[in-house]
Design an enzyme around this catalytic site. Structure first.
Site, mmCIF file in Angstrom:
data_model
loop_
_atom_site.group_PDB
_atom_site.id
_atom_site.type_symbol
_atom_site.label_atom_id
_atom_site.label_comp_id
_atom_site.label_asym_id
_atom_site.label_seq_id
_atom_site.Cartn_x
_atom_site.Cartn_y
_atom_site.Cartn_z
ATOM 1 N N ASP A 226 0.872 -1.192 0.000
ATOM 2 C CA ASP A 226 0.000 0.000 0.000
ATOM 3 C C ASP A 226 0.901 1.232 0.000
ATOM 4 O O ASP A 226 2.141 1.118 0.029
ATOM 5 C CB ASP A 226 -0.949 -0.009 1.229
ATOM 6 C CG ASP A 226 -2.251 0.761 0.969
ATOM 7 O OD1 ASP A 226 -2.173 1.984 0.709
ATOM 8 O OD2 ASP A 226 -3.335 0.146 1.012
ATOM 9 N N ASP A 246 3.783 2.361 -4.960
ATOM 10 C CA ASP A 246 2.696 2.902 -5.786
ATOM 11 C C ASP A 246 2.302 1.842 -6.815
ATOM 12 O O ASP A 246 3.115 1.468 -7.664
ATOM 13 C CB ASP A 246 3.217 4.178 -6.472
ATOM 14 C CG ASP A 246 2.167 4.817 -7.364
ATOM 15 O OD1 ASP A 246 1.073 4.231 -7.552
ATOM 16 O OD2 ASP A 246 2.440 5.918 -7.878
ATOM 17 N N MET A 247 1.058 1.378 -6.718
ATOM 18 C CA MET A 247 0.622 0.277 -7.604
ATOM 19 C C MET A 247 0.570 0.690 -9.068
ATOM 20 O O MET A 247 0.461 -0.163 -9.948
ATOM 21 C CB MET A 247 -0.733 -0.267 -7.148
ATOM 22 C CG MET A 247 -1.866 0.714 -7.231
ATOM 23 S SD MET A 247 -3.322 0.047 -6.393
ATOM 24 C CE MET A 247 -4.368 1.488 -6.351
ATOM 25 N N LYS A 260 -8.865 -6.059 -3.238
ATOM 26 C CA LYS A 260 -10.176 -5.968 -2.585
ATOM 27 C C LYS A 260 -10.585 -4.509 -2.470
ATOM 28 O O LYS A 260 -9.909 -3.697 -1.839
ATOM 29 C CB LYS A 260 -10.140 -6.595 -1.190
ATOM 30 C CG LYS A 260 -11.441 -6.356 -0.465
ATOM 31 C CD LYS A 260 -11.440 -6.799 0.981
ATOM 32 C CE LYS A 260 -12.614 -6.209 1.710
ATOM 33 N NZ LYS A 260 -12.357 -4.904 2.328
ATOM 34 N N HIS A 264 -12.748 -0.300 -7.934
ATOM 35 C CA HIS A 264 -13.915 0.602 -7.986
ATOM 36 C C HIS A 264 -13.552 2.043 -7.607
ATOM 37 O O HIS A 264 -14.337 2.946 -7.770
ATOM 38 C CB HIS A 264 -15.082 0.056 -7.137
ATOM 39 C CG HIS A 264 -14.921 0.210 -5.662
ATOM 40 N ND1 HIS A 264 -15.988 0.159 -4.787
ATOM 41 C CD2 HIS A 264 -13.822 0.411 -4.896
ATOM 42 C CE1 HIS A 264 -15.548 0.331 -3.555
ATOM 43 N NE2 HIS A 264 -14.252 0.473 -3.586
HETATM 44 C C1 LIG Z 1 -10.810 1.345 -0.536
HETATM 45 S S1 LIG Z 1 -9.265 1.060 0.227
HETATM 46 C C2 LIG Z 1 -9.212 -0.711 0.238
HETATM 47 C C3 LIG Z 1 -8.297 -1.241 1.305
HETATM 48 C C4 LIG Z 1 -8.322 -2.768 1.444
HETATM 49 N N1 LIG Z 1 -8.053 -3.434 0.203
HETATM 50 C C5 LIG Z 1 -9.650 -3.208 1.989
HETATM 51 O O1 LIG Z 1 -10.556 -3.518 1.238
HETATM 52 O O2 LIG Z 1 -9.800 -3.205 3.217
HETATM 53 C C6 LIG Z 1 -8.123 1.441 -1.066
HETATM 54 C C7 LIG Z 1 -6.669 1.272 -0.675
HETATM 55 O O3 LIG Z 1 -5.842 1.591 -1.826
HETATM 56 C C8 LIG Z 1 -4.695 2.248 -1.359
HETATM 57 N N2 LIG Z 1 -4.065 3.004 -2.458
HETATM 58 C C9 LIG Z 1 -4.511 4.145 -3.025
HETATM 59 N N3 LIG Z 1 -3.672 4.523 -3.996
HETATM 60 C C10 LIG Z 1 -2.655 3.623 -4.036
HETATM 61 C C11 LIG Z 1 -1.481 3.484 -4.829
HETATM 62 N N4 LIG Z 1 -1.186 4.378 -5.780
HETATM 63 N N5 LIG Z 1 -0.661 2.416 -4.594
HETATM 64 C C12 LIG Z 1 -0.960 1.511 -3.617
HETATM 65 N N6 LIG Z 1 -2.084 1.586 -2.835
HETATM 66 C C13 LIG Z 1 -2.907 2.635 -3.038
HETATM 67 C C14 LIG Z 1 -5.247 3.148 -0.259
HETATM 68 O O4 LIG Z 1 -4.240 3.644 0.578
HETATM 69 C C15 LIG Z 1 -6.235 2.222 0.424
HETATM 70 O O5 LIG Z 1 -5.635 1.483 1.464
#
Ligand SMILES: C[S@@+](CC[C@H](N)C(=O)[O-])C[C@H]1O[C@@H](n2cnc3c(N)ncnc32)[C@H](O)[C@@H]1O
Length: 360
Positions: A226, A246-247, A260, A264
């Site tokens: 993350d 960063d994904m 997960k 969306h």
């Molecule tokens: C809606 S949350 C979902 C968290 C987890 N998968 C869950 O369902 O409990 C989205 C996650 O994506 C992460 N995120 C946002 N942009 C990101 C990026 N560029 N690289 C990695 N993670 C990222 C956020 O920090 C957050 O933890």
């Protein structure tokens, strides 16, 4: 001006009730928030039997100016909406007095239960997360990616990186959702994790989902990936490791990538980018893995009207808070194909969400 279009007065009066009901639906949310902040579900739970109004009022931290009557009005709407229920205090039925009891819904609102939705509810009703809803019509007339940006000047995850309070609220909200989600996945489709040697939970937050998978499958190497500020305070343990990054740049190589409630949050072009990074991560050294997605499939049979409405509300939340959307099966298939995946499988429904496996 005559508003009537040939309707009877009764029809107009009913229509007025419908419109007012629609406009005042936020009162259900705010009454729920108030009940959580006052700790009402926990107070009723620890009472151990139906709790009368006067017992509840006496147990609450009320100012002397707030009488039982205000508590009665708050509880009346929450009983009406199914959050609490009323039961006779005297099981023999001699005494007609009724007391408040928990329902399935309010049992999910208790503080000390691993399956609590409390942090999620308090998260989505936080003033910083409700503010963007007031900017929706402005956003329709500007070119900001989402009303959240119009309201706060930054996109959600950028904002969370600068506001530790919101970072904490978001992480706790997502962690609470994951507790119930993983229970459902393990009870209904445990097979998706069988045979894997490694799994990366991309956008895995503070690792609740991955920790439960790592515990269930002790030989599976799990990585939570993350943003750096999200995993900054998480400690590696046993078969669970944390990695910041960063994904959109790269995701850690693994037999399977779990996404997960990630895709969306993003528009189609961004989803294709993330999925391409995932494909690179699961196809290495001659191995071909899979991507496991937990998200909503709009229009997929959920079996009940309430779940369909929950999906529609989630879609609006994705539009307003991030720049994402909920997708129907055709829209999912399109982004899979554009990212270079050849086929996918949908697992039986998990409430209002579904589990998909996507293969290169
Ligand atoms: C809606 S949350 C979902 C968290 C987890 N998968 C869950 O369902 O409990 C989205 C996650 O994506 C992460 N995120 C946002 N942009 C990101 C990026 N560029 N690289 C990695 N993670 C990222 C956020 O920090 C957050 O933890």
């Amino acid at each position: 001006m005559d508003l009537s279009n040939g309707e009877s007065v009764s029809e107009l009066i009913q229509a007025q009730a419908d419109v007012l009901n629609h406009a005042m639906s936020f009162i259900k949310s705010m009454s729920l928030k108030c009940a959580l902040e006052l700790g009402i579900p926990d107070i009723i739970q620890s009472h151990g039997k139906p709790m009368t109004l006067s017992e509840l009022a006496a147990a609450l931290p009320l100012h002397p100016a707030r009488g039982d009557h205000s508590v009665h009005r708050l509880m009346r709407v929450l009983v009406h909406t199914g959050i609490f229920a009323l039961q006779k205090v005297d099981e023999t039925g001699h005494d007609q007095e009724e007391g408040y009891v928990l329902t399935h819904a309010s049992r999910l609102l208790l503080k000390d239960t691993s399956l609590s939705c409390r942090p999620f509810i308090l998260g989505i009703l936080d003033p910083d997360l409700t503010k963007p809803w007031h900017f929706m019509s402005t956003w329709f007339q500007n070119d900001d990616p989402a009303p959240f940006k119009t309201a706060h000047g930054r996109a959600l995850y950028d904002y969370a990186g600068h506001e530790p309070r919101i970072n904490l609220i978001l992480n706790e909200a997502m962690a609470s959702d994951s507790q119930l989600a993983i229970k459902a996945v393990i009870s209904k489709c445990k097979g998706v994790f069988e045979g894997l040697q490694s799994l990366a939970d991309v956008g895995g937050g503070t690792g609740t989902m991955a920790a439960a998978i790592a515990q269930e499958f002790p030989t599976l190497e799990c990585i939570v990936f993350d943003l750096p500020h999200v995993v900054a305070h998480s400690q590696d343990r046993d078969n669970l490791k944390f990695l910041g990054g960063d994904m959109f740049e790269a995701v850690p190589p693994a037999d399977a990538i779990l996404l997960k409630w990630i895709l969306h949050n993003w528009n189609d072009a961004e989803c294709v980018k993330i999925l391409k990074r995932c494909k690179e991560a699961i196809t290495r050294n001659g191995k071909i893995g899979k991507v496991i997605i937990m998200d909503i499939i709009m229009g997929h049979d959920t079996g009940d009207k309430r779940s369909v409405e929950t999906q529609l509300l989630c879609d609006m939340a994705m539009m307003v808070v991030v720049q994402g959307q909920e997708r129907n099966e055709k829209e999912w298939a399109k982004i899979f194909s554009e990212a270079g995946f050849s086929h996918y499988k949908i697992y039986p429904k998990l409430g209002f969400r579904s589990l998909l496996e996507v293969y290169p």
